[in-house]
Enzyme design. Structure first.
Site, PDB file in Angstrom:
ATOM      1  N   TYR A   1       0.968  -1.104  -0.447  1.00 57.39           N
ATOM      2  CA  TYR A   1       0.205  -0.206  -0.065  1.00 57.39           C
ATOM      3  C   TYR A   1       0.852   1.231   0.131  1.00 57.39           C
ATOM      4  O   TYR A   1       2.051   1.588   1.149  1.00 57.39           O
ATOM      5  CB  TYR A   1      -0.605   0.215   1.296  1.00 57.39           C
TER       6      TYR A   1
ATOM      7  N   PHE B   1      -5.411   9.349  -3.785  1.00 58.00           N
ATOM      8  CA  PHE B   1      -4.105   8.619  -4.081  1.00 58.00           C
ATOM      9  C   PHE B   1      -3.851   7.748  -3.497  1.00 58.00           C
ATOM     10  O   PHE B   1      -3.862   7.180  -1.870  1.00 58.00           O
ATOM     11  CB  PHE B   1      -2.996   9.488  -4.266  1.00 58.00           C
ATOM     12  N   GLU B   2      -3.994   6.182  -3.788  1.00 58.30           N
ATOM     13  CA  GLU B   2      -3.246   4.898  -3.593  1.00 58.30           C
ATOM     14  C   GLU B   2      -3.157   4.224  -4.906  1.00 58.30           C
ATOM     15  O   GLU B   2      -3.122   4.491  -6.022  1.00 58.30           O
ATOM     16  CB  GLU B   2      -4.274   3.768  -3.267  1.00 58.30           C
ATOM     17  N   ILE B   3      -1.605   3.786  -4.837  1.00 60.38           N
ATOM     18  CA  ILE B   3      -0.517   2.689  -5.076  1.00 60.38           C
ATOM     19  C   ILE B   3      -0.868   1.937  -3.815  1.00 60.38           C
ATOM     20  O   ILE B   3      -0.018   1.555  -3.574  1.00 60.38           O
ATOM     21  CB  ILE B   3       0.352   3.325  -5.800  1.00 60.38           C
TER      22      ILE B   3
ATOM     23  N   HIS C   1      -9.454   1.470   4.439  1.00 57.34           N
ATOM     24  CA  HIS C   1      -8.597   1.341   4.184  1.00 57.34           C
ATOM     25  C   HIS C   1      -7.635   0.827   4.904  1.00 57.34           C
ATOM     26  O   HIS C   1      -6.775  -0.247   4.992  1.00 57.34           O
ATOM     27  CB  HIS C   1      -8.542   1.755   3.133  1.00 57.34           C
TER      28      HIS C   1
END
Ligand code: GTP
Ligand code: NAG
Ligand code: MG
Length: 398
Positions: A218, A276-278, A313
């Site tokens: 994450y 924003f998430e990668i 999350h």
């Protein structure tokens, strides 16, 4: 055997010349490597935090790719904002890396929308998906008239977006369903993008490959405080869940305590900002995460309260991941709404950033804002690294 004649030396000489030119070429085109580059034995042009000249990337595009895509949940009416974001993202990163886009919507995308996206990045691989109704409507166990009462109350109490029905569905979808969309089946990682966000720095390495190589699950750029009145009972629900599943939330290395106020045991409201998430798709696809989501969902409080996908999350990552599986993309200059993160000068991170400075009329340096959790994050990482070293040295002294 042939005798060693002067003639047969010619190919050798030629090879020697080629080798020398090759070495010289590589030395000359060696990219600037940022100070905080990970200490590994080698680097290549997609695997580390390097800052390559655009020209070099263009001539020598990355040969390896992750199984990854941009994921964009968006409404038709946000067409202009998302188009702008895509133009920006292509310019800073994706023109060199060519990752596909997956657009998702609870209503069918219009032809106009699709054309506008294609215009924003001609030639990019784009898929447009419809969210299945069973992932967006009310589950049978939710009392819809009670949900309406709750929204009215939240509206009266000025809970941020609490009165907006679609927002509740969006948060629930981003928490529990987006990763189940068939268009994402073939991918391992996703990068979440929202309309209107901005990227300020060139990204000349591949963040997905970075995640893959270092076992990160994450990645975030902004960590901040959640609004307490959107999640009055989320934390106690999480603790109940952990108890019922016998999850030890204090295993060595575990992320969970980052989110806990040590004096009260309550949620400290820190989370990773999910616009924003990668991240790894398998993290959410896992049976344990689905079980966690179902548990939360069964309370109905995505509707009776206004639980956001960001704290959901984050806290799930806390339950299921170690701190060293989280990556802070400090090098990525980014803005959502007014909040901006830019790599600081001292960090030496970021590639050709074009960042606004300080507070302007349309952006705020969030790392200096009152509600940032960044200092806590840095402290937390330092502590968990120290703990890990200590544990290791214990092991070896035995
Ligand atoms: N298809 C669809 N997408 C939505 C809906 N509501 C929100 N989204 C998307 O979900 C993401 C988050 O929604 P936003 O309205 O931007 O919410 P936010 O980022 O928390 O708040 P602001 O950006 O400050 O308004 C964005 O990508 C939106 O485009 C919806 O009803 N349908
Ligand atoms: C649903 O909620 C309303 C309050 O808004 C309540 O009057 C009603 O009894 C509830 N229905 C059920 C089946 O629990
Ligand atoms: Mg937004």
């Amino acid at each position: 055997m042939r005798p060693f004649s002067p003639l047969s030396r010619k190919p050798l000489l030629a090879i020697a010349f080629v080798a020398i030119f090759y070495i010289l070429y590589n030395v000359a085109s060696h990219p600037r490597v940022t100070k905080t580059m990970q200490p590994t034995a080698y680097y290549n042009n997609y695997d580390e935090q390097v800052c390559l000249p655009q020209r070099q990337l263009k001539m020598n595009p990355p040969r390896t790719k992750a199984k990854a895509a941009f994921v964009i949940l968006v409404r038709n009416k946000e067409q202009e904002d998302i188009a702008e974001t895509i133009v920006n993202l292509e310019d800073k990163f994706n023109k060199n890396f060519r990752y596909p886009y997956v657009f998702l919507n609870n209503e069918p995308f219009t032809e106009e929308f699709k054309h506008a996206m294609q215009r924003a990045s001609p030639g990019a691989d784009m898929q447009f998906g419809l969210v299945p109704v069973q992932h967006w409507g009310y589950p049978s166990f939710v009392n819809q008239s009670y949900a309406k009462d709750c929204r009215d109350q939240m509206e009266a109490d000025q809970v941020f977006y609490g009165g907006m029905e679609s927002y509740h569905h969006m948060c629930r979808y981003q928490s529990g369903f987006f990763f189940r969309h068939p268009l994402l089946d073939k991918y391992d990682y996703y990068w979440r993008v929202e309309p209107g966000v901005k990227f300020f720095c060139d990204i000349t390495y591949d963040p997905f490959l970075y995640m893959q190589k270092y076992g990160k699950k994450y990645g975030f750029v902004v960590t901040l405080l959640e609004l307490r009145d959107t999640i009055p009972t989320l934390w106690e629900t999480v603790l109940q869940y952990a108890r019922s599943r016998h999850i030890n939330v204090d295993k060595p290395g575990q992320l969970f305590p980052y989110f806990r106020d040590e004096s009260t045991g309550d949620y400290n409201l820190c989370h990773f900002w999910s616009n924003f998430e990668i991240a790894s798709l398998d993290l959410w696809r896992s049976p344990q995460y689905r079980d966690f989501f179902n548990y939360l969902d069964s309370t109905g409080k995505f509707f009776y309260e206004r639980w956001g996908d960001a704290p959901v999350h984050s806290i799930a990552a806390g339950l299921f991941l170690d701190t060293n599986e989280i990556h802070y993309f400090e090098d990525i200059g980014y803005q959502h709404d007014l909040y901006r993160h830019c790599p600081s000068k001292e960090s030496g991170l970021g590639c050709r950033c074009e960042c606004p400075e300080g507070t302007t009329k349309d952006s705020i340096d969030h790392d200096q804002n009152w509600d940032t959790c960044l200092p806590r994050w840095r402290q937390w990482v330092k502590k968990s690294e120290a703990d890990r070293k200590k544990a290791l040295s214990w092991k070896y002294s035995w």
